[in-house]
Design a protein around this motif. Structure first.
Motif, PDB file in Angstrom:
ATOM      1  N   LEU A  90      14.117 -20.628  -4.040  1.00 37.87           N
ATOM      2  CA  LEU A  90      13.173 -19.851  -4.849  1.00 37.87           C
ATOM      3  C   LEU A  90      13.832 -19.319  -6.118  1.00 37.87           C
ATOM      4  O   LEU A  90      13.147 -18.898  -7.044  1.00 37.87           O
ATOM      5  N   GLY A  91      15.168 -19.321  -6.145  1.00 35.95           N
ATOM      6  CA  GLY A  91      15.876 -18.893  -7.346  1.00 35.95           C
ATOM      7  C   GLY A  91      16.646 -17.603  -7.190  1.00 35.95           C
ATOM      8  O   GLY A  91      17.139 -17.052  -8.182  1.00 35.95           O
ATOM      9  N   MET A  92      16.776 -17.096  -5.985  1.00 35.72           N
ATOM     10  CA  MET A  92      17.510 -15.854  -5.752  1.00 35.72           C
ATOM     11  C   MET A  92      18.982 -16.074  -6.137  1.00 35.72           C
ATOM     12  O   MET A  92      19.624 -16.971  -5.609  1.00 35.72           O
ATOM     13  N   PRO A  93      19.499 -15.264  -7.057  1.00 40.06           N
ATOM     14  CA  PRO A  93      20.872 -15.493  -7.549  1.00 40.06           C
ATOM     15  C   PRO A  93      21.933 -14.917  -6.621  1.00 40.06           C
ATOM     16  O   PRO A  93      22.510 -13.863  -6.873  1.00 40.06           O
TER      17      PRO A  93
ATOM     18  N   LEU B 163      16.363  -9.127 -12.281  1.00 38.47           N
ATOM     19  CA  LEU B 163      17.765  -9.261 -11.875  1.00 38.47           C
ATOM     20  C   LEU B 163      18.688  -9.643 -13.031  1.00 38.47           C
ATOM     21  O   LEU B 163      19.793  -9.099 -13.126  1.00 38.47           O
ATOM     22  N   PRO B 164      18.271 -10.529 -13.946  1.00 37.78           N
ATOM     23  CA  PRO B 164      19.151 -10.803 -15.095  1.00 37.78           C
ATOM     24  C   PRO B 164      19.341  -9.604 -16.032  1.00 37.78           C
ATOM     25  O   PRO B 164      20.291  -9.574 -16.797  1.00 37.78           O
ATOM     26  N   ARG B 165      18.448  -8.615 -15.969  1.00 38.57           N
ATOM     27  CA  ARG B 165      18.565  -7.433 -16.832  1.00 38.57           C
ATOM     28  C   ARG B 165      19.565  -6.411 -16.309  1.00 38.57           C
ATOM     29  O   ARG B 165      19.900  -5.463 -17.014  1.00 38.57           O
TER      30      ARG B 165
ATOM     31  N   LEU C 131      18.165  -1.697  -5.399  1.00 40.94           N
ATOM     32  CA  LEU C 131      18.322  -1.495  -6.841  1.00 40.94           C
ATOM     33  C   LEU C 131      18.638  -0.025  -7.074  1.00 40.94           C
ATOM     34  O   LEU C 131      18.038   0.858  -6.450  1.00 40.94           O
ATOM     35  N   ALA C 132      19.558   0.248  -7.983  1.00 35.12           N
ATOM     36  CA  ALA C 132      19.995   1.620  -8.229  1.00 35.12           C
ATOM     37  C   ALA C 132      18.920   2.462  -8.921  1.00 35.12           C
ATOM     38  O   ALA C 132      18.794   3.646  -8.658  1.00 35.12           O
TER      39      ALA C 132
ATOM     40  N   ARG D 263       8.818 -12.359 -11.003  1.00 35.98           N
ATOM     41  CA  ARG D 263       9.282 -11.396 -12.001  1.00 35.98           C
ATOM     42  C   ARG D 263      10.659 -10.848 -11.646  1.00 35.98           C
ATOM     43  O   ARG D 263      11.524 -10.696 -12.509  1.00 35.98           O
ATOM     44  N   LEU D 264      10.864 -10.544 -10.360  1.00 37.96           N
ATOM     45  CA  LEU D 264      12.142  -9.990  -9.918  1.00 37.96           C
ATOM     46  C   LEU D 264      13.277 -10.983 -10.158  1.00 37.96           C
ATOM     47  O   LEU D 264      14.322 -10.628 -10.711  1.00 37.96           O
TER      48      LEU D 264
END
Length: 184
Positions: free
Chosen positions: A173-176, A109-111, A132-133, A103-104
């Motif tokens: 895993l897809g971490m940008p 993250l794209p949001r 995350l802020a 989900r993260l």
């Protein structure tokens, strides 16, 4: 049914990592061990309701009840006494960890507004922490019911012996992560 990120790890990512790092033992392949979400509550000393709001939001985000963290020592300058609640944390393992990581990476993250990728700085022991802020980037949190905007730290603890293996695991895993040539 197993989480989709876990299935992808087992079928695609693990064999790729074993081949890349020439690991022969399946148990020695780097894997995600746990995800720790920590939320320090600014202003919890003056307002006790902030801890309750943080616990409620963190349990909504993670799917399990967090533990309330207490101050280890008194600090007079902050009007803080030993034992006062100052934050909340939750440790995710197993399927819940895989679901949260999925989900993260794919939704949260794209949001984030003006998101240009994550810094690729690991801690030297194969673990990665991102901050995350505020919690409003999670779709589970209703923006109208949000009492206090609250930041959080999310730590990915891996079994990788070094940062190179952990970085490649998280990247697969897809971490940008941000490109190496990109500036802050």
């Amino acid at each position: 049914m197993a989480p989709r990120l876990k299935e992808r790890y087992e079928s695609e990512i693990k064999p790729k990592l074993m081949e890349h790092f020439s690991i022969t033992n399946v148990m020695a392949a780097p894997k995600l061990e746990k995800v720790v979400i920590n939320m320090g509550c600014k202003g919890a000393v003056e307002n006790k309701g902030r801890i309750d709001a943080a616990v409620r939001d963190l349990s909504t985000i993670s799917g399990q009840r967090p533990t309330v963290r207490k101050a280890r020592r008194s600090i007079a300058g902050f009007k803080l006494r030993e034992g006062m609640p100052i934050g909340a944390a939750v440790t995710l393992r197993g399927d819940r960890m895989w679901e949260f990581a999925d989900r993260l990476i794919s939704v949260v993250l794209p949001r984030i507004r003006d998101f240009r990728g994550l810094k690729d700085k690991l801690d030297g022991r194969g673990n990665y922490t991102l901050g995350l802020a505020e919690q409003s980037v999670f779709p589970e949190i209703e923006f109208d019911n949000l009492e206090y905007p609250q930041g959080m730290d999310i730590t990915f603890v891996t079994s990788a012996p070094n940062d190179d293996q952990a970085y490649l695991l998280l990247k697969e895993l897809g971490m940008p992560f941000r490109n190496k040539d990109q500036k802050d």
